[in-house]
Scaffold this motif. Structure first.
Motif, PDB file in Angstrom:
ATOM      1  N   VAL A   1      -3.100  -6.696  -2.466  1.00 20.29           N
ATOM      2  CA  VAL A   1      -4.476  -6.231  -2.709  1.00 20.29           C
ATOM      3  C   VAL A   1      -4.557  -5.479  -4.033  1.00 20.29           C
ATOM      4  O   VAL A   1      -3.556  -5.122  -4.619  1.00 20.29           O
ATOM      5  CB  VAL A   1      -4.967  -5.320  -1.563  1.00 20.29           C
ATOM      6  CG1 VAL A   1      -5.126  -6.116  -0.278  1.00 20.29           C
ATOM      7  CG2 VAL A   1      -4.029  -4.148  -1.389  1.00 20.29           C
ATOM      8  N   SER A   2      -5.825  -5.238  -4.514  1.00 20.20           N
ATOM      9  CA  SER A   2      -6.030  -4.483  -5.765  1.00 20.20           C
ATOM     10  C   SER A   2      -5.870  -2.987  -5.525  1.00 20.20           C
ATOM     11  O   SER A   2      -6.080  -2.500  -4.404  1.00 20.20           O
ATOM     12  CB  SER A   2      -7.448  -4.735  -6.273  1.00 20.20           C
ATOM     13  OG  SER A   2      -7.627  -6.104  -6.518  1.00 20.20           O
TER      14      SER A   2
ATOM     15  N   ALA B   1      -7.707   5.019  -5.440  1.00 17.17           N
ATOM     16  CA  ALA B   1      -9.054   5.289  -4.984  1.00 17.17           C
ATOM     17  C   ALA B   1      -9.453   4.393  -3.814  1.00 17.17           C
ATOM     18  O   ALA B   1     -10.288   4.764  -3.005  1.00 17.17           O
ATOM     19  CB  ALA B   1     -10.030   5.083  -6.153  1.00 17.17           C
ATOM     20  N   ILE B   2      -8.825   3.191  -3.705  1.00 14.35           N
ATOM     21  CA  ILE B   2      -9.193   2.267  -2.629  1.00 14.35           C
ATOM     22  C   ILE B   2      -8.381   2.567  -1.358  1.00 14.35           C
ATOM     23  O   ILE B   2      -8.896   2.479  -0.245  1.00 14.35           O
ATOM     24  CB  ILE B   2      -8.944   0.810  -3.066  1.00 14.35           C
ATOM     25  CG1 ILE B   2      -9.630   0.551  -4.424  1.00 14.35           C
ATOM     26  CG2 ILE B   2      -9.486  -0.177  -2.023  1.00 14.35           C
ATOM     27  CD1 ILE B   2      -9.267  -0.757  -5.070  1.00 14.35           C
ATOM     28  N   HIS B   3      -7.139   2.961  -1.563  1.00 15.05           N
ATOM     29  CA  HIS B   3      -6.274   3.258  -0.399  1.00 15.05           C
ATOM     30  C   HIS B   3      -5.777   4.684  -0.503  1.00 15.05           C
ATOM     31  O   HIS B   3      -4.725   4.937  -1.090  1.00 15.05           O
ATOM     32  CB  HIS B   3      -5.091   2.270  -0.371  1.00 15.05           C
ATOM     33  CG  HIS B   3      -5.554   0.857  -0.487  1.00 15.05           C
ATOM     34  ND1 HIS B   3      -5.624   0.174  -1.691  1.00 15.05           N
ATOM     35  CD2 HIS B   3      -6.010  -0.016   0.453  1.00 15.05           C
ATOM     36  CE1 HIS B   3      -6.096  -1.034  -1.485  1.00 15.05           C
ATOM     37  NE2 HIS B   3      -6.331  -1.184  -0.180  1.00 15.05           N
TER      38      HIS B   3
ATOM     39  N   LYS C   1       0.819  -1.224   0.000  1.00 13.92           N
ATOM     40  CA  LYS C   1       0.000   0.000   0.000  1.00 13.92           C
ATOM     41  C   LYS C   1       0.847   1.266   0.000  1.00 13.92           C
ATOM     42  O   LYS C   1       0.547   2.245   0.667  1.00 13.92           O
ATOM     43  CB  LYS C   1      -0.963   0.006   1.215  1.00 13.92           C
ATOM     44  CG  LYS C   1      -2.000  -1.087   1.081  1.00 13.92           C
ATOM     45  CD  LYS C   1      -2.759  -1.272   2.372  1.00 13.92           C
ATOM     46  CE  LYS C   1      -3.283  -2.684   2.492  1.00 13.92           C
ATOM     47  NZ  LYS C   1      -3.588  -3.045   3.874  1.00 13.92           N
TER      48      LYS C   1
ATOM     49  N   ASN D   1      -6.518   1.057  -7.540  1.00 11.28           N
ATOM     50  CA  ASN D   1      -7.045   1.814  -8.699  1.00 11.28           C
ATOM     51  C   ASN D   1      -6.451   3.212  -8.654  1.00 11.28           C
ATOM     52  O   ASN D   1      -6.903   4.088  -7.912  1.00 11.28           O
ATOM     53  CB  ASN D   1      -8.576   1.888  -8.647  1.00 11.28           C
ATOM     54  CG  ASN D   1      -9.166   2.518  -9.881  1.00 11.28           C
ATOM     55  OD1 ASN D   1      -8.445   3.034 -10.734  1.00 11.28           O
ATOM     56  ND2 ASN D   1     -10.475   2.500  -9.981  1.00 11.28           N
TER      57      ASN D   1
ATOM     58  N   ILE E   1      -8.953  -0.537 -12.258  1.00  8.49           N
ATOM     59  CA  ILE E   1      -8.588  -1.468 -11.187  1.00  8.49           C
ATOM     60  C   ILE E   1      -7.484  -2.437 -11.657  1.00  8.49           C
ATOM     61  O   ILE E   1      -7.560  -3.018 -12.737  1.00  8.49           O
ATOM     62  CB  ILE E   1      -9.819  -2.253 -10.713  1.00  8.49           C
ATOM     63  CG1 ILE E   1     -10.717  -1.307  -9.887  1.00  8.49           C
ATOM     64  CG2 ILE E   1      -9.408  -3.467  -9.872  1.00  8.49           C
ATOM     65  CD1 ILE E   1     -11.905  -1.942  -9.270  1.00  8.49           C
TER      66      ILE E   1
END
Lengths: 739, 126
Positions: free
Chosen positions: B72-73, B114-116, B27, B75, B90
């Motif tokens: 993890v994924s 956008a997710i993290h 991350k 975006n 993604i």
């Protein structure tokens, strides 16, 4: 299909239309509500699942580190109560952790999360058991005061593999929750977009369908209205034959039917009015307060007045019949403003007008009738025009008849008086005519006095019409300042002629011979006497009776006086007076035999013989030419008429010249022709002594016809002429068979 | 010959656009590291701290290769004044999902997952 729709009553059409629009709106509303519900569900789901699972996954991770630290704290505690405090705390956190995980489990969005949670709970339970064991061991150590083992215990706890994988799994759970939440967001974004588009499509469809329906409804409602409007317009322009073609069974169809029915009635009424107007024997039209003449009028109006349609207003109408413009306008104003009573107002309109066409003159009597409106205000004036020419004529005739009866009765009461009256009047007429014909042509006081005397005298024996003529003449003289002599002369002569005619009528009627006292007898009775006498063979008697038929030539040939005067009048500047010389008496039958001959000779004499007035004045002759007629009876009962004029005579040489020119006489023979033969050329057909033909004579067919006729009845004709002095025709006629 | 070579080199130097290797691991954005290093990064805080990128300057025409080596994924997208310039979409973890973004416009970018949202760098394109 369309017809069926058309037949639906308008109120249903409208209701159906509105219901359709409302239905469509409702459907769109329901669809929108559905979409909104979906959106709401999505919001709930997002909140409940994505947010809650994410949050609680994080919380679980935090709880776990609390749990971990409280266990570590417990393992390092030095006293029993400290241990039990940490134990209680860790147990509490454990249950919270389980609850949090339960929340996440319930909302697990992916199978991965579900698997993870399951593993985590299983592991957690093992860790709890491990913890409880560790805490129990610690309690024993505290009880036996073996504190030195604490550090080691903690180290052992830290190194626990289970514990580490649990932490990793919790992290993975929260990461997964975050990722799934993100996916969720993306998909809901897409759904929102789709739904928004759907709403837009639905809206657009609603608007389109609504518009189409509105247009259809308007078309269904408005089209028949437009049709009716067009029909109204046409009818307004006077086309009563137009009909509405709407045949639907809705309200408009009914309306159109009523409308057509109304038009039928109107058309029929219009036709009735037209036929009434056509059959009216008098002129009929009306005008309004502006004086504008109606288009409606009786057909007789167009017969009475030529080109009546050219009159727009009453002023035009009167103006065309010689009435002043302004006066009529004032009368129209006065009539319609009701300044004076209607009867008095219309009295101011000229009510007798004269129309003149090429061949006749008509008198038109106008009468006026008021037409009041609802508020008793004068709306229009109806004008009735009647051709009273015939009526007037008939009236004049009847009054002439009355006058005649009156005259006869008056004269029969006073025959001697009438006998004196007649020459007196005649002399006055002749006197005045001679004044007018005189060189001075001055209307002196004598003329007027004479005229007045004539008028006065005429009244005695009821010569009323003649008296009126004289009266009119007097008025004319008073008004005519220029003193148009020829006009006055014509009027006077016509009055004179009328008088002579009426006097003659009286003379005949009352058997008055004002000159010799002749009496009329019934010729049949005389014939009867003749038969009787013949039987007795009394020649003297027979002659005497035969003599009864005979009258002085002035009586028998009197009609030629008028004829001569008429002929002379037609020719310019000529005057002729016929004189009957003392002669033997002749019968009317005898006169009749030579009637055409005498007329021809008279025409010839007046036209060619008698010079015009100026010429005669230059030759020192009386301006009025004279033609003398005489008759001589021979013992064999043959007659010799002499008709002598005092004109210019016949130029024999001129006649010869003309005859040569026309090839009637050979030039070589000319010298040998005697004077008499030259004159006799006048009797040759095709020769006229005048260069131009006149109305009366000159076509060269007169004298030869006379000669031919006279010879055909066994007579002879001769002529004697002296240049400049006159010509005499002599006709010898053999006796007729006495029997 | 020599001049030609120099010219060619100069030209290639001028026209050659660089591709920056941006690895996402644990991350965080880590610059120019190998896949092997990336795999170990999550366990090595020091290494992470050393290669962590928070600011980056590139030229117009340069590209960034986004490589997800995380567990993890992600975006990642680029923003200039809150306006979206590019979106990597993604990226699930794995070598098949690498993507190259060419930077065509100048500006100060913010590159963020956008997710993290904590994965965030400032990019200056000149």
């Amino acid at each position: 299909m369309f017809k069926k729709i058309n037949n639906i009553p308008i109120r249903f059409k409208l209701i159906i239309g509105f219901v359709l629009i409302i239905t469509i709106n409702s459907i769109s509303g329901i669809m929108s509500v559905n979409i909104m519900k979906q959106l709401g569900d999505l919001v709930n789901l997002t909140y409940d699942k994505a947010l809650m699972s994410g949050t609680f996954a994080q919380a679980a991770k935090f709880d776990y580190s609390q749990y971990d630290s409280s266990i570590k704290g417990g393992l390092l505690s030095h006293q029993q109560d400290e241990l039990s405090k940490f134990q209680a705390r860790s147990t509490r956190i454990y249950s919270t952790l389980l609850e949090d995980l339960k929340v996440v489990e319930e909302r697990a969005l992916s199978p991965k999360s579900a698997g993870l949670i399951h593993e985590i709970i299983e592991n957690l339970k093992l860790v709890e058991v491990e913890k409880n064991n560790a805490f129990a061991l610690k309690a024993q150590q505290l009880a036996s005061n073996k504190l030195d083992l604490s550090i080691e215990m903690r180290k052992n706890w830290e190194a626990g593999k289970l514990k580490n994988s649990l932490y990793k799994n919790l992290t993975a759970l929260s990461d997964d929750a975050a990722e799934v939440g993100y996916h969720f967001r993306l998909s809901s974004e897409e759904t929102n977009k789709k739904n928004l588009n759907r709403i837009i499509y639905i809206l657009a469809l609603c608007i389109a369908i609504g518009l189409i329906l509105s247009i259809v409804i308007s078309y269904l409602v408005i089209t028949p209205l437009f049709k009716l409007q067009n029909v109204c317009k046409k009818v307004g322009e006077g086309d009563y034959e137009t009909r509405s073609d709407i045949d639907s069974r809705d309200e408009f169809g009914t309306l159109a039917k009523s409308f057509n029915f109304m038009l039928n009635t109107i058309e029929e009424k219009d036709k009735n009015i037209s036929s009434l107007l056509a059959s009216l024997p008098f002129g009929l039209f009306y005008f309004d307060e502006k004086g504008i003449i109606s288009k409606e009028r009786s057909q007789a109006t167009d017969i009475i007045f030529k080109d009546f349609s050219k009159y727009v207003t009453l002023i035009d109408f009167y103006n065309d019949h010689n009435c002043t413009k302004r006066k009529i306008q004032n009368v129209i104003d006065a009539t319609f403003k009701e300044l004076i009573p209607f009867e008095s107002a219309v009295f101011l309109f000229p009510d007798l007008i004269e129309t003149k066409t090429q061949d006749e003159k008509k008198f038109i009597q106008l009468s006026f009738k008021p037409k009041y409106g609802i508020n008793e205000k004068l709306e229009r004036v109806i004008l009735i025009a009647e051709d009273v020419t015939e009526k007037n004529k008939a009236l004049a005739e009847s009054s002439a008849l009355t006058e005649r009866v009156e005259r006869v009765s008056k004269v029969s009461y006073d025959i001697p008086g009438f006998k004196e009256f007649l020459p007196a009047i005649r002399s006055l007429f002749i006197l005045n005519i001679s004044i007018l014909s005189g060189p001075s042509s001055d209307l002196g006081s004598d003329f007027k006095r004479n005229l007045h005397s004539i008028k006065g005298l005429l009244g005695i024996f009821s010569f009323n019409s003649c008296s009126t003529l004289i009266h009119e003449l007097e008025d004319f003289i008073d008004n005519d300042l220029d003193h148009n002599i020829s006009e006055i002369l014509i009027k006077l002569q016509s009055a004179h002629a009328l008088f002579e005619e009426q006097a003659d009528d009286l003379t005949k009627l009352l058997a008055l011979n004002t000159e010799s006292g002749l009496k009329y007898y019934n010729s049949k009775k005389i014939d009867h006497i003749k038969q009787i006498v013949k039987k007795n063979n009394n020649i003297e008697m027979l002659n005497a009776i035969t003599d009864l038929d005979k009258f002085p030539i002035s009586k028998v040939l009197a009609k030629y006086s008028n004829h001569a005067a008429t002929i002379a009048k037609k020719l310019e500047d000529k005057k002729v007076h016929l004189i009957f010389d003392p002669s033997d008496e002749i019968s009317f039958e005898e006169a009749h035999r030579i009637d055409s001959a005498i007329i021809h000779i008279l025409n010839n004499s007046i036209d060619h013989g008698i010079e015009n007035q100026t010429e005669r004045a230059g030759k020192n002759k009386n301006e009025t030419g004279e033609i003398r007629i005489s008759c001589k009876r021979y013992p064999d009962q043959s007659l010799e008429f002499k008709i002598a004029d005092d004109g210019q005579g016949i130029n024999a040489e001129y006649l010869l010249e003309k005859a040569i020119k026309l090839g009637l006489v050979n030039k070589s023979q000319a010298d040998s022709i005697s004077e008499k033969d030259k004159l006799d050329l006048i009797f040759i057909s095709g020769l006229s002594s005048k260069d131009e033909a006149s109305e009366t004579s000159g076509r060269g067919v007169g004298m030869d016809a006379v000669k031919h006729y006279i010879e055909s009845i066994g007579g002879t004709i001769n002529l004697f002429t002296k240049l400049g002095l006159g010509t005499t025709f002599s006709l010898k006629i053999p006796a007729t068979d006495m029997t | 010959m020599k001049t030609c070579l120099i010219l060619l080199l100069t030209f290639s130097a001028v026209t050659h656009a660089e591709v920056f290797r941006m690895v996402q691991a644990d991350k965080t954005f880590l610059g120019n590291i190998t896949d092997k290093e990336a795999a170990a990064a999550s366990d090595d805080n020091d290494f992470e701290e050393k290669h962590k990128i928070e600011n980056l300057n590139v030229k117009v025409g340069d590209s960034i290769q986004f490589i997800n080596r995380d567990e993890v994924s992600h975006n990642v997208s680029g923003w200039v004044n809150e306006k979206n310039i590019f979106d990597v979409k993604i990226q699930a973890p794995g070598a098949t999902n690498d993507r190259v973004i060419e930077l065509k416009t100048k500006g100060e970018y913010i590159i963020q997952c956008a997710i993290h949202p904590k994965m965030k760098i400032k990019l200056k394109v000149e």
